[in-house]
Enzyme design. Sequence first.
Site, PDB file in Angstrom:
ATOM      1  N   HIS A 196       0.778  -1.184  -0.002  1.00 56.25           N
ATOM      2  CA  HIS A 196      -0.162   0.058  -0.042  1.00 56.25           C
ATOM      3  C   HIS A 196       0.778   1.370  -0.164  1.00 56.25           C
ATOM      4  O   HIS A 196       0.558   2.128  -0.587  1.00 56.25           O
ATOM      5  CB  HIS A 196      -0.843   0.000   1.339  1.00 56.25           C
ATOM      6  CG  HIS A 196      -2.020  -0.813   1.061  1.00 56.25           C
ATOM      7  ND1 HIS A 196      -2.534  -1.783   2.017  1.00 56.25           N
ATOM      8  CD2 HIS A 196      -2.827  -1.214   0.065  1.00 56.25           C
ATOM      9  CE1 HIS A 196      -3.713  -2.310   1.767  1.00 56.25           C
ATOM     10  NE2 HIS A 196      -4.021  -1.936   0.581  1.00 56.25           N
ATOM     11  N   ARG A 298      -5.846  -6.558 -18.065  1.00 59.40           N
ATOM     12  CA  ARG A 298      -6.367  -7.486 -17.029  1.00 59.40           C
ATOM     13  C   ARG A 298      -7.606  -7.819 -17.080  1.00 59.40           C
ATOM     14  O   ARG A 298      -8.456  -7.363 -16.349  1.00 59.40           O
ATOM     15  CB  ARG A 298      -5.723  -7.118 -15.699  1.00 59.40           C
ATOM     16  CG  ARG A 298      -4.143  -6.979 -15.742  1.00 59.40           C
ATOM     17  CD  ARG A 298      -3.626  -6.448 -14.062  1.00 59.40           C
ATOM     18  NE  ARG A 298      -2.285  -6.824 -14.038  1.00 59.40           N
ATOM     19  CZ  ARG A 298      -1.605  -5.918 -13.683  1.00 59.40           C
ATOM     20  NH1 ARG A 298      -1.727  -4.658 -14.157  1.00 59.40           N
ATOM     21  NH2 ARG A 298      -0.243  -6.098 -13.514  1.00 59.40           N
ATOM     22  N   GLU A 423       5.945 -15.995 -16.975  1.00 59.86           N
ATOM     23  CA  GLU A 423       5.811 -15.462 -15.786  1.00 59.86           C
ATOM     24  C   GLU A 423       6.414 -16.639 -14.762  1.00 59.86           C
ATOM     25  O   GLU A 423       6.740 -16.433 -13.514  1.00 59.86           O
ATOM     26  CB  GLU A 423       4.447 -15.341 -15.077  1.00 59.86           C
ATOM     27  CG  GLU A 423       3.565 -14.304 -15.801  1.00 59.86           C
ATOM     28  CD  GLU A 423       2.300 -14.034 -15.445  1.00 59.86           C
ATOM     29  OE1 GLU A 423       1.737 -13.130 -14.627  1.00 59.86           O
ATOM     30  OE2 GLU A 423       1.348 -15.179 -15.712  1.00 59.86           O
ATOM     31  N   ASN A 446       6.129  -9.386 -12.194  1.00 60.92           N
ATOM     32  CA  ASN A 446       5.797  -9.540 -10.985  1.00 60.92           C
ATOM     33  C   ASN A 446       5.820 -10.927 -10.579  1.00 60.92           C
ATOM     34  O   ASN A 446       6.518 -11.177  -9.435  1.00 60.92           O
ATOM     35  CB  ASN A 446       4.512  -8.896 -10.682  1.00 60.92           C
ATOM     36  CG  ASN A 446       4.407  -7.202 -11.313  1.00 60.92           C
ATOM     37  OD1 ASN A 446       5.158  -6.649 -11.447  1.00 60.92           O
ATOM     38  ND2 ASN A 446       3.026  -6.840 -11.565  1.00 60.92           N
ATOM     39  N   ARG A 457       4.904 -12.255  -3.651  1.00 56.83           N
ATOM     40  CA  ARG A 457       5.034 -10.894  -4.172  1.00 56.83           C
ATOM     41  C   ARG A 457       4.576  -9.873  -3.072  1.00 56.83           C
ATOM     42  O   ARG A 457       4.562  -8.690  -3.048  1.00 56.83           O
ATOM     43  CB  ARG A 457       4.508 -10.662  -5.486  1.00 56.83           C
ATOM     44  CG  ARG A 457       2.973 -11.070  -5.725  1.00 56.83           C
ATOM     45  CD  ARG A 457       2.667 -11.252  -7.123  1.00 56.83           C
ATOM     46  NE  ARG A 457       2.068  -9.970  -7.812  1.00 56.83           N
ATOM     47  CZ  ARG A 457       1.517  -9.830  -8.909  1.00 56.83           C
ATOM     48  NH1 ARG A 457       1.499 -10.890  -9.809  1.00 56.83           N
ATOM     49  NH2 ARG A 457       1.067  -8.795  -9.265  1.00 56.83           N
ATOM     50  N   CYS A 494       5.440  -6.495 -19.093  1.00 57.21           N
ATOM     51  CA  CYS A 494       4.289  -5.666 -18.769  1.00 57.21           C
ATOM     52  C   CYS A 494       4.260  -5.815 -17.257  1.00 57.21           C
ATOM     53  O   CYS A 494       3.157  -5.247 -16.908  1.00 57.21           O
ATOM     54  CB  CYS A 494       3.178  -6.558 -19.365  1.00 57.21           C
ATOM     55  SG  CYS A 494       2.762  -8.150 -18.836  1.00 57.21           S
TER      56      CYS A 494
END
Length: 563
Positions: A196, A298, A423, A446, A457, A494
């Site tokens: 956050h 997404r 990924e 990610n 992650r 991406c």
Amino acid sequence: MTTPANPATGSLSGTPVVPGVAAGPVLHVRGEISPAAIARFGDGGFADAESALAAYDDAAAAVAETFTTKAASAQGAAAEVLTASAGLARDKGLRGAVNKNLQAGHGPVAAVQGAVDQFVTIFTTMGGLMAERVTDLRDIERRVVAHLVGEPAPGVPTPTEPSILVAEDLAPSDTSGLDPALVTALVTERGGATSHTAIIARQLGIPCIVGAAGIMELPTGTFVVVDGETGTIEQGADPDEARERVEASRRLREELASWTGPAATLDGLPLKLLANVADGASAESAGVEPVQGVGLFRTELCFLDQKEEPTVDEQADIYSAVLAPYADGRYVVVRTLDAGSDKPIAFATHAGEENPALGVRGLRLSFDNPGLMDRQLDGIAAAAERTGTETWVMAPMVATVAEAADFAEKVRARGLKPGVMVEIPSAALLAHRMLEVVDFLSIGTNDLTQYTMAADRMATDLAHLTDPWQPAVLQLIAITAHAGREAGKPVGVCGEAAADPLLATALIGMGISSLSMAARAVRPVGAQLSRVSLETCEAAAEAALGAPDPMAARAAVREVLGH
Ligand code: PEP
Ligand code: MG
């Protein structure tokens, strides 16, 4: 944990997540409630468990109300997380657990703490997005207990001068409503690049460093210079010199934000910058930025709150809204559902998995439910036809060449261009074979980082591992880019890595053919790339790949770029 960069001069360092330089006194977020206040309160002197529960209800309602009020004056992601926190404070399950503890004879403070501990264990076990809510739960606990014992709510004290906000980790309620004129940088001891803290700092446009070990020991009021590009927090700097550095950084950010494209290196090599979008609205607003299209739509984010799978027609409407703004000759890469793990979707997630990040997520959902994929591809094909937008389609979480080949066949059968995401390390290592069966690859840094480093992650204390600058991650990206060059097929990035202007230079130098990122990152990245030649990018790639660790890689690239 990141270690202090230079203990002799008192400098500290962490993972830089939002660039920029700020200087000012340290201001600590008020964390724990004083044990003396809790001891004074004792068991609260309630006549019975029912009246203690009524006091809990009052406290929880007051805390929820604070979140709702803050949400009303916040925007975007901040408003969403605050509304979610208000819901969590009112959660019936949490209230039930508190009640059980009260009935068992615990005092109200112990009852709340016990109930929250129980929920923290459940959330942590679930992993992913749920684990990220642990910071929010602890925040709610502190606030409810503060209300019960009559102490001021924990959180951010109001700064009286521009300050550097320092905390162990920041909850959404701490960061919402921050005034960037008074809070000029965020530094936390924990938290990762997707925490956050990082999201809010990006939104506020203030420098941010996470995972800065030792930062909590700096006394309030210590004058520090925070550099969100190098990840350093310096003490003892000359205030005049610090002011000059802050001013130079501000001018640079302003200049970067005013870049308007078209994307190219200093020596004129055209580059492709694309946007990551979630729905029609974000596709439309990204479309006015200097982008050549969308590199990652997404699709699962359109369905997070839907109980039933939308029909093909309903899906076609949703996808058309995303494709339409790009019918002007640009293109859109649609990603098929990446449900599961940190993005649970009612109609497409396998419940009760022990380890959802390694479970049935992404493409794997179609193994025992091929109709789910077929209907989505039909919806995408209908939207492509309706809008006339050039449409590429890629699958997430592809592990084998056979999976890629099956997917490609289905996509080609509908007249669309097939690709897969890289990924999982297996996909990177076999990129050359993947490219024999698909038309393009897109590296999701990610997840590639998560799976290469075996580090969640969302984990708040593994920021040093969940870093795309890790040498092993950079090697896998380079292998994939090389395969793309050999095959003469596009290989893009991406994940969040594409939004890092420094890393973007090295990615281009490795031969990556497009960078797709949050729309607001496009200008700084485009501006940075326009200042360097392809040769410099190649030197940056070599420097990054040769470095022993993430901080050394950043330093090596900065040196190549003359920063
Ligand atoms: C990634 O993993 O880098 C990616 C782009 O996909 P997501 O963040 O949606 O998992
Ligand atoms: Mg991913």
